[in-house]
Design an enzyme around this catalytic site. Structure first.
Site, PDB file in Angstrom:
ATOM      1  N   HIS A 252      -5.126  -6.692   1.563  1.00 52.83           N
ATOM      2  CA  HIS A 252      -4.114  -7.577   2.153  1.00 52.83           C
ATOM      3  C   HIS A 252      -3.383  -6.918   3.325  1.00 52.83           C
ATOM      4  CE1 HIS A 252      -0.892  -5.949  -0.669  1.00 52.83           C
ATOM      5  NE2 HIS A 252      -0.120  -6.226   0.361  1.00 52.83           N
TER       6      HIS A 252
ATOM      7  N   ASP B  31      -8.023  -4.825  -4.379  1.00 54.94           N
ATOM      8  CA  ASP B  31      -7.242  -4.957  -3.147  1.00 54.94           C
ATOM      9  C   ASP B  31      -7.330  -3.698  -2.275  1.00 54.94           C
ATOM     10  OD1 ASP B  31      -5.483  -5.751  -1.194  1.00 54.94           O
ATOM     11  OD2 ASP B  31      -3.912  -6.398  -2.573  1.00 54.94           O
TER      12      ASP B  31
ATOM     13  N   SER C 297       2.629  -1.187  -0.248  1.00 57.93           N
ATOM     14  CA  SER C 297       1.248  -1.620  -0.388  1.00 57.93           C
ATOM     15  C   SER C 297       0.347  -0.691   0.386  1.00 57.93           C
ATOM     16  CB  SER C 297       1.083  -3.040   0.124  1.00 57.93           C
ATOM     17  OG  SER C 297       1.396  -3.934  -0.899  1.00 57.93           O
TER      18      SER C 297
HETATM   19  N1  ARG Z   1       2.606  -9.439  -3.760  1.00 62.32           N
HETATM   20  C1  ARG Z   1       1.987  -8.415  -2.983  1.00 62.32           C
HETATM   21  C2  ARG Z   1       2.912  -7.989  -1.818  1.00 62.32           C
HETATM   22  O1  ARG Z   1       4.055  -8.332  -1.803  1.00 62.32           O
HETATM   23  C3  ARG Z   1       0.621  -8.782  -2.527  1.00 62.32           C
HETATM   24  C4  ARG Z   1       0.521  -9.900  -1.538  1.00 62.32           C
HETATM   25  C5  ARG Z   1      -0.846 -10.224  -1.052  1.00 62.32           C
HETATM   26  N2  ARG Z   1      -1.586 -11.054  -1.980  1.00 62.32           N
HETATM   27  C6  ARG Z   1      -1.514 -12.425  -2.033  1.00 62.32           C
HETATM   28  N3  ARG Z   1      -2.214 -13.084  -2.941  1.00 62.32           N
HETATM   29  N4  ARG Z   1      -0.782 -13.124  -1.200  1.00 62.32           N
HETATM   30  O2  ARG Z   1       2.583  -7.841  -0.674  1.00 62.32           O
HETATM   31  N1  ASP Z   2       2.794  -6.217  -2.259  1.00 68.21           N
HETATM   32  C1  ASP Z   2       3.846  -5.425  -1.646  1.00 68.21           C
HETATM   33  C2  ASP Z   2       3.429  -4.918  -0.270  1.00 68.21           C
HETATM   34  O1  ASP Z   2       2.654  -5.549   0.419  1.00 68.21           O
HETATM   35  C3  ASP Z   2       4.271  -4.313  -2.559  1.00 68.21           C
HETATM   36  C4  ASP Z   2       5.368  -4.757  -3.485  1.00 68.21           C
HETATM   37  O2  ASP Z   2       6.226  -5.544  -3.072  1.00 68.21           O
HETATM   38  O3  ASP Z   2       5.394  -4.268  -4.618  1.00 68.21           O
HETATM   39  O4  ASP Z   2       3.932  -3.946   0.235  1.00 68.21           O
END
Ligand code: ARG
Ligand code: ASP
Length: 670
Positions: free
Chosen positions: A84, A206, A606
């Site tokens: 991502h 990921d 991330s």
């Molecule tokens: N929640 C994670 C972060 O805040 C991963 C986001 C990417 N994945 C998604 N399905 N949108 O970035």
């Molecule tokens: N998914 C988040 C990021 O892209 C990490 C988090 O918020 O725990 O940095």
């Protein structure tokens, strides 16, 4: 036992918990934590984490793009981050004929690696506390200017810690020739999609792989076919031994934004005003977009990235509100502030501090709310922005129109203008908007007028647009009234409030000397440490600390987009052909996929390396669990867990799905 003793004991246990795994520490000051880290299983020294005299782990960690982390895994510039995090670059390189998002991409040799235009990677050269130098009258701009001349590609910035009580100089080296080496298909790299986002159990691979290129002197250079792989001072050894529950873990990366010290007024605003407003507005946008996506496969793809971006924070805020309520953060902070106020009462420098902070919140809250309301409504619309984009980009507007559907944008505009008008505080509605709505009869009728008459609706007529095009006019009204002066990453970061926190933090150190203070995250390099651990999700419901390939297959459903496992992975699973990645867990022959740990992380972490006690790479961090999302404001060690992809899954996919095991030759595998 007396009541008093009991109270003391409870307090001691509570404060031990607070010490537990909370905190994002500055690497140059990590020596203050090293004893604790070593008692929890870290085998190396503070110097191994950060040193300016010798190569250290910090030389293997990078700021990837503008808001993610990456890590070096070979002496030839090979870099790992999340799928991502690489997503934007992978999307840019993709076309109908080369759809790397859908099918993945694996360079079969260096020559096939794909340059990523606009992508950069920043190494931290050093950081330095310059608080005293500034106090002695030195000029920050001058310090930055000198630092930037120290080396090729150097950039410097000053960053404030503890609300200005400490100022650090950060010196970076930026590389600009970054190439895509490999990425799994989205059905692996984004497996579970928005459905599983922020959720455990998780089965997402990921990760994506890049390489940093440099000129022949190993210095940063713009893309050139002559460039060669960058030789980093340090890269991580990859451990293929896996992790067990209780094992030490450390996260080394770039957390973006936390607010651990804010007073109850700020938390009340977040949990009861700001988050609910933003959630409701995004629910409406997502409903409109999802319905359109369900009706047309082309729109599903066209709006996929927008949908994901809107849904990510939308889902996080919901977990955050639930978490803050569950923890009673507002009430707990109020109680803490009552004790603080009693302590401060006879100290002239602090006695009126809380009152003055509360008053500052009171003065700014409504205007800041208005600022957020603009951001989440009128400023989310594409059409009004096209006028400005056309002015800035001339005729090269294709990238904006590729993901633009005028009917969807019109529906969004109607919903967002109606919400804006309904939610804007008394007296803050721009007169020009009121006039427009009156003139056309309703918010909907005004939006119809704009979308029926603007030349920006169609890329072919952009050239015919005049200065009084109705979309340009709407954009003008918005920008003339937008409360720009309230731009800040959160309410507490408004200058008038932030400046008071400087004093508050100094006062807290006196009032609460046992508390372990770490500076709030601000996208500077930090160390968080903890251990691999499951947690009790709900009464009687324990979540184990790892998932496996069997769980991926158990979710497999060709009819559900987010759970459609690629055929190649089904085949590998059916044959049990796991090669060196196979392990036996609970008597099953399988492959590990993700694992949980207690590290304190946030957005920006991330892609961060997850490092074991010996300093080896065991995973790549990418998310938190549903019960963790309030940790930017209150970290609860009993449930807060970060989610990482197990490095063994990364190797397995690279080998068995990507056929790119040749990359292992340049890695240090152990
Ligand atoms: N929640 C994670 C972060 O805040 C991963 C986001 C990417 N994945 C998604 N399905 N949108 O970035
Ligand atoms: N998914 C988040 C990021 O892209 C990490 C988090 O918020 O725990 O940095």
């Amino acid at each position: 036992m007396t009541k008093r003793l009991l109270l003391l004991l409870t307090a001691a246990i509570l404060s031990m918990q607070a010490f537990a795994d909370e905190g994002m520490w500055l690497p140059s000051l990590v020596s203050s934590r090293i004893k604790d880290m070593r008692s929890k299983g870290f085998r190396l020294s503070a110097d191994d984490i950060y040193s300016i005299n010798k190569a250290s782990m910090k030389d293997a960690v990078v700021l990837f793009g503008r808001g993610c982390t990456g890590e070096l895994v070979s002496g030839e510039g090979l870099l790992l981050t999340n799928h991502h995090c690489g997503y934007g670059s992978i999307q840019k390189l993709s076309s109908i004929d080369h759809d790397y998002l859908t099918y993945g991409f694996w360079a079969k040799s260096r020559g096939e690696e794909l340059p990523c235009e606009g992508l950069t990677v920043d190494f931290l050269v050093r950081m330095e506390d310059i608080t005293d130098r500034l106090a002695d009258g030195e000029d920050a701009a001058a310090i930055i200017g000198v630092a930037e001349k120290e080396g090729k590609g150097y950039r410097a910035s000053t960053e404030s810690m503890y609300y200005g009580n400490q100022i650090f100089l950060f010196v970076w080296q930026r590389f600009e020739d970054i190439r895509l080496v490999g990425t799994p298909p989205s059905a692996i790299g984004k497996f579970g999609g928005d459905t599983d986002n922020w959720i455990w159990p998780r089965h997402t691979g990921d990760f994506s792989i890049f390489r940093i290129y440099a000129d022949k002197d190993n210095a940063p250079a713009a893309y050139s076919a002559e460039n060669v792989p960058y030789k980093p001072k340090r890269h991580f050894t990859v451990s293929t031994k896996g992790v067990a529950e209780g094992d030490f873990t450390m996260i080394y990366g770039f957390p973006g934004n936390t607010q651990e010290y804010v007073i109850s007024d700020a938390v009340d605003y977040i949990a009861n005003v700001s988050d609910p407003m933003k959630i409701a507005l995004r629910t409406r946008r997502l409903d409109i977009i999802s319905a359109a996506q369900a009706s047309d496969p082309h729109i599903r793809i066209q709006y996929a990235a927008k949908h994901a971006a809107i849904a990510n924070a939308w889902k996080k805020w919901q977990g955050e509100v639930l978490g803050l309520k569950r923890l009673g953060t507002v009430e707990k902070k109020r109680e803490y502030e009552r004790r603080f106020a009693a302590w401060a009462a006879d100290k002239p420098q602090y006695a009126h501090l809380l009152d003055s902070m509360r008053a500052a919140y009171g003065r700014n809250r409504e205007a800041y709310y208005t600022y957020e309301l603009y951001n989440e409504t009128l400023l989310t619309l594409d059409l009004p922005l096209m006028a400005r984009r056309a002015a800035a980009n001339g005729n090269d507007m294709s990238k904006y129109y590729r993901d633009f559907n005028p009917d969807i944008d019109r529906a969004l505009a109607k919903a967002m203008l109606a919400e804006f008008a309904a939610r804007i505080p008394e007296g803050r509605m721009p007169q020009a908007l009121t006039d427009k709505v009156a003139r056309y009869g309703s918010t909907d009728a005004y939006i119809d007028y704009v979308y029926d008459n603007s030349k920006y609706v169609d890329p072919r007529t952009v050239g015919e647009a005049s200065a009084d095009d109705p979309a340009a006019e709407l954009y003008d009204i918005v920008m003339k009234n937008y409360p720009r002066g309230y731009r800040a990453r959160n309410l507490s970061d408004l200058k008038e409030i932030r400046s008071r926190y400087g004093t508050y933090l100094r006062a807290l150190r006196e009032f609460d000397p046992e508390r372990a203070f770490f500076p709030d995250a601000n996208l500077t390099l930090r160390v968080a440490y903890g251990k691999v651990a499951g947690y009790e999700y709900a009464d009687g419901e324990y979540h184990r600390h790892f998932t496996t390939l069997d769980g991926v297959i158990a979710k497999d459903n060709p009819d559900i987009y987010d759970y459609n496992v690629p055929q190649v992975l089904r085949d590998i699973h059916r044959k049990g052909d796991y090669g060196r990645s196979g392990v036996t867990i609970d008597g099953r022959h399988t492959v590990p996929v993700c694992f949980l740990a207690t590290n304190h992380t946030t957005g920006g972490n991330s892609g961060s390396p997850v490092i074991n006690g010996r300093g080896e790479l065991v995973g790549i961090n990418f998310d938190r669990t549903w019960r963790s999302t309030m940790s930017d404001i209150e970290f609860d060690p009993s449930v807060c867990r970060n989610i990482s992809v197990d490095i063994r899954y990364v190797l397995f996919i690279t080998d068995k799905v990507g056929g790119a095991s040749y990359l292992f030759d340049e890695m240090t595998l152990k």
